[in-house]
Each structure stands twice: as C-alpha cells, then as structure tokens.
Design a protein around this motif. Structure first.
Motif, PDB file in Angstrom:
ATOM      1  N   ALA A   4       0.843  -1.196   0.000  1.00 26.03           N
ATOM      2  CA  ALA A   4       0.000   0.000   0.000  1.00 26.03           C
ATOM      3  C   ALA A   4       0.874   1.239   0.000  1.00 26.03           C
ATOM      4  N   SER A   5       0.368   2.310  -0.600  1.00 25.56           N
ATOM      5  CA  SER A   5       1.110   3.564  -0.614  1.00 25.56           C
ATOM      6  C   SER A   5       1.103   4.179   0.773  1.00 25.56           C
ATOM      7  N   ASN A   6       2.028   5.118   1.001  1.00 28.06           N
ATOM      8  CA  ASN A   6       2.073   5.801   2.288  1.00 28.06           C
ATOM      9  C   ASN A   6       0.770   6.526   2.570  1.00 28.06           C
ATOM     10  N   ALA A   7       0.192   7.138   1.535  1.00 29.86           N
ATOM     11  CA  ALA A   7      -1.066   7.863   1.713  1.00 29.86           C
ATOM     12  C   ALA A   7      -2.188   6.912   2.099  1.00 29.86           C
ATOM     13  N   ALA A   8      -2.221   5.744   1.446  1.00 27.51           N
ATOM     14  CA  ALA A   8      -3.264   4.768   1.756  1.00 27.51           C
ATOM     15  C   ALA A   8      -3.127   4.262   3.184  1.00 27.51           C
ATOM     16  N   LEU A   9      -1.882   4.018   3.613  1.00 23.60           N
ATOM     17  CA  LEU A   9      -1.652   3.573   4.984  1.00 23.60           C
ATOM     18  C   LEU A   9      -2.075   4.641   5.983  1.00 23.60           C
ATOM     19  N   ALA A  10      -1.787   5.893   5.659  1.00 25.93           N
ATOM     20  CA  ALA A  10      -2.176   6.988   6.548  1.00 25.93           C
ATOM     21  C   ALA A  10      -3.691   7.080   6.664  1.00 25.93           C
ATOM     22  N   ASN A  11      -4.392   6.870   5.536  1.00 25.98           N
ATOM     23  CA  ASN A  11      -5.854   6.920   5.559  1.00 25.98           C
ATOM     24  C   ASN A  11      -6.434   5.782   6.381  1.00 25.98           C
ATOM     25  N   LEU A  12      -5.820   4.594   6.262  1.00 29.26           N
ATOM     26  CA  LEU A  12      -6.284   3.455   7.048  1.00 29.26           C
ATOM     27  C   LEU A  12      -6.088   3.711   8.536  1.00 29.26           C
ATOM     28  N   GLU A  13      -4.938   4.286   8.892  1.00 23.76           N
ATOM     29  CA  GLU A  13      -4.668   4.571  10.297  1.00 23.76           C
ATOM     30  C   GLU A  13      -5.664   5.590  10.838  1.00 23.76           C
ATOM     31  N   ALA A  14      -5.919   6.649  10.055  1.00 19.64           N
ATOM     32  CA  ALA A  14      -6.819   7.704  10.514  1.00 19.64           C
ATOM     33  C   ALA A  14      -8.223   7.175  10.763  1.00 19.64           C
ATOM     34  N   ALA A  15      -8.604   6.110  10.038  1.00 19.15           N
ATOM     35  CA  ALA A  15      -9.949   5.551  10.188  1.00 19.15           C
ATOM     36  C   ALA A  15     -10.036   4.563  11.344  1.00 19.15           C
ATOM     37  N   SER A  16      -8.913   4.167  11.923  1.00 23.34           N
ATOM     38  CA  SER A  16      -8.925   3.145  12.962  1.00 23.34           C
ATOM     39  C   SER A  16      -9.392   3.719  14.290  1.00 23.34           C
ATOM     40  N   ALA A  17     -10.034   2.873  15.088  1.00 23.40           N
ATOM     41  CA  ALA A  17     -10.542   3.308  16.394  1.00 23.40           C
ATOM     42  C   ALA A  17      -9.417   3.745  17.333  1.00 23.40           C
ATOM     43  N   PRO A  18      -8.303   2.990  17.436  1.00 25.05           N
ATOM     44  CA  PRO A  18      -7.226   3.444  18.330  1.00 25.05           C
ATOM     45  C   PRO A  18      -6.674   4.815  17.947  1.00 25.05           C
ATOM     46  N   TYR A  19      -6.564   5.063  16.635  1.00 22.57           N
ATOM     47  CA  TYR A  19      -6.051   6.371  16.211  1.00 22.57           C
ATOM     48  C   TYR A  19      -7.030   7.476  16.579  1.00 22.57           C
ATOM     49  N   VAL A  46     -14.387   4.525  27.178  1.00 27.76           N
ATOM     50  CA  VAL A  46     -15.201   3.603  26.377  1.00 27.76           C
ATOM     51  C   VAL A  46     -16.569   4.222  26.102  1.00 27.76           C
ATOM     52  N   ARG A  47     -17.177   4.803  27.145  1.00 28.20           N
ATOM     53  CA  ARG A  47     -18.493   5.433  26.965  1.00 28.20           C
ATOM     54  C   ARG A  47     -18.400   6.658  26.062  1.00 28.20           C
ATOM     55  N   GLU A  48     -17.343   7.427  26.226  1.00 30.04           N
ATOM     56  CA  GLU A  48     -17.206   8.658  25.447  1.00 30.04           C
ATOM     57  C   GLU A  48     -16.979   8.387  23.968  1.00 30.04           C
ATOM     58  N   PHE A  49     -16.073   7.448  23.666  1.00 35.97           N
ATOM     59  CA  PHE A  49     -15.694   7.213  22.274  1.00 35.97           C
ATOM     60  C   PHE A  49     -16.466   6.072  21.620  1.00 35.97           C
ATOM     61  N   LYS A  50     -17.213   5.312  22.450  1.00 33.75           N
ATOM     62  CA  LYS A  50     -18.033   4.212  21.925  1.00 33.75           C
ATOM     63  C   LYS A  50     -17.195   3.212  21.121  1.00 33.75           C
ATOM     64  N   VAL A  51     -16.084   2.822  21.714  1.00 40.28           N
ATOM     65  CA  VAL A  51     -15.212   1.813  21.111  1.00 40.28           C
ATOM     66  C   VAL A  51     -14.868   0.777  22.177  1.00 40.28           C
ATOM     67  N   ALA A  52     -14.268  -0.325  21.748  1.00 41.29           N
ATOM     68  CA  ALA A  52     -13.909  -1.394  22.676  1.00 41.29           C
ATOM     69  C   ALA A  52     -12.738  -0.978  23.562  1.00 41.29           C
ATOM     70  N   ARG A  53     -12.610  -1.649  24.707  1.00 39.94           N
ATOM     71  CA  ARG A  53     -11.503  -1.357  25.618  1.00 39.94           C
ATOM     72  C   ARG A  53     -10.147  -1.554  24.940  1.00 39.94           C
ATOM     73  N   ARG A  57      -7.075   1.066  24.929  1.00 41.51           N
ATOM     74  CA  ARG A  57      -5.730   0.739  25.414  1.00 41.51           C
ATOM     75  C   ARG A  57      -4.673   0.979  24.345  1.00 41.51           C
ATOM     76  N   GLU A  58      -5.006   0.652  23.094  1.00 40.03           N
ATOM     77  CA  GLU A  58      -4.049   0.911  22.014  1.00 40.03           C
ATOM     78  C   GLU A  58      -3.792   2.408  21.857  1.00 40.03           C
ATOM     79  N   GLY A  59      -4.859   3.193  21.927  1.00 40.79           N
ATOM     80  CA  GLY A  59      -4.696   4.642  21.827  1.00 40.79           C
ATOM     81  C   GLY A  59      -3.870   5.193  22.970  1.00 40.79           C
TER      82      GLY A  59
END
Length: 228
Positions: A4-19, A46-53, A57-59
């Motif tokens: 994947a290109s650097n831009a594509a990887l950056a977009n994937l990261e930005a869409a991730s819950a930990p990011y 967890v309540r604020e961001f509505k994501v898994a624990r 923890r990753e964030g």
C-alpha cells in the motif's frame, strides 16, 4: 502483493478506532478538555468514544509511547505532568533539532519548490493569528517545523523531531505563552531560511527557544510536577 502507498496507509490509520482515541485525547489537551495530571479512566473513555476497551488501550499506549500519558498498574492512565527539569530538557532537545532543521533548510531553499513549501507552511501559521483554536494553531506550527525538516532533506532528523515531546510543553503551559510573540519568532525563522542564511536561521530558532525557556523558568512551582 503490491504494498500500500504511504497515503493509503495513513488513511487506514486515521480511520482506525485506536487512532481516533489517540487523536481525540491529544486534541482535547489543546482545547483544555484534558489537563496535565488528569487521570483517564478506561470505562469513561469507552463510553465517550463508543469503542472497545482494546482500542482505548491501544490509543493510550501510543500516547504513552510519545510521553503524553503515563501508565501504571495501580493508577491506570494519567496525562503526564512535567517537572521543571523535564520541561527544560525537552526544550533543550527541541532547540538543537529545530535549529539544525532550519540550518539545513536554508542551505536547500533554492532547490525545486522548497521556497513555496516554506511560504505555504508559514502562511498557514498566519491564518491562525487571530483564531482562538489552539489545536489548529498547534497543527500549523507542527506543519511549519515539518516543512523545515522536509526542505533540509535529512531523513534521520525527520525521524527524531516527532519524538520530541513538545506537545506537553504546549499544552501544560499554553496559558503562559504569547501567540503574537511566537508568530514574530516564526517570521524571523522563515525570513532567515528564505534568505538562505543558515547561521541566521539557526540563531532565530535558538532565540525562540531561549525566550520560551526564560518564560517557563519564571513560572511558579505549583504548575510543575514535584521533582523526583
């Protein structure tokens, strides 16, 4: 498999819950939602961001790796509160690295479209002169520093600069810093780099950091963590 290109990887990261957790907490620091020394409770996040624990923890682990939060078995996560000595150490490292970046950028300002890159990064800073959004101003300042590093072309410097924990300085002491004074400093840095004067560019950076160091040195002890 095609990488994947650097831009594509950056977009994937930005869409991730930990990011998103990482970015929201960092942005919250600049906006005053979170403050140095504050505990971050997993259940609340967890309540604020509505994501898994796991995403929380990753964030938090990413923030801990950057020195923004501390993690302990008993107390969990806490926004790091700097001691006076730690603040001075961070600024000393930042001064050395950014001065080198400015010196290298001045030497390559005539190459390709480097002058345009510098001008656009500084214009972005000016756009926030009267704005009250400290997070967006901080992003513009980061982009200005990245532009200096990019123009200078030193890959090792590009790796080192993001690791300097300037975010903590900017958020813990934001009420004690004059934006107009900082913009004046950045103007002097940009002018020196644009002129191709490596000594003047490095000197302008050092003067900027020295003024920040002087301001922090005069702050009362109660805005810092106790020395260990």
């Amino acid at each position: 498999m095609i990488p994947a290109s650097n831009a594509a990887l950056a977009n994937l990261e930005a869409a991730s819950a930990p990011y998103r957790v990482y970015r929201a907490i960092l942005e919250g620091l600049y906006r005053g939602k979170y403050v140095a020394g504050q505990r971050l409770v997993e259940a609340d996040l967890v309540r604020e961001f509505k994501v898994a624990r796991g995403s929380i923890r990753e964030g938090l682990n990413r923030l801990a790796a950057e020195g923004v939060v501390t993690l302990s078995f008993n107390r969990g996560a806490q926004i790091r509160l700097l001691t006076r000595a730690e603040a001075m150490d961070i600024l000393a490292v930042g001064e050395a690295l950014i001065a080198l970046a400015a010196r290298l950028a001045a030497g390559k300002i005539m190459v390709a479209d480097n002058r345009k890159v510098l001008r656009e990064s500084f214009d972005r800073l000016l756009a926030f002169k009267a704005a009250g959004d400290s997070f967006e101003f901080a992003r513009a300042r980061n982009a200005f520093y990245r532009a200096l590093v990019h123009i200078g072309g030193n890959r090792e410097l590009a790796r080192l600069v993001p690791g300097v924990q300037i975010n903590l300085i900017r958020t813990q002491f934001r009420d004690y810093q004059s934006r107009d004074a900082r913009l004046h400093d950045f103007q002097l840095i940009a002018d020196a780099v644009s002129q191709g004067s490596a000594p003047k560019a490095a000197l302008a950076v050092r003067r900027h950091f020295k003024s920040v160091l002087a301001a922090i040195a005069e702050l009362p002890d109660d805005v810092f963590a106790p020395e260990h």
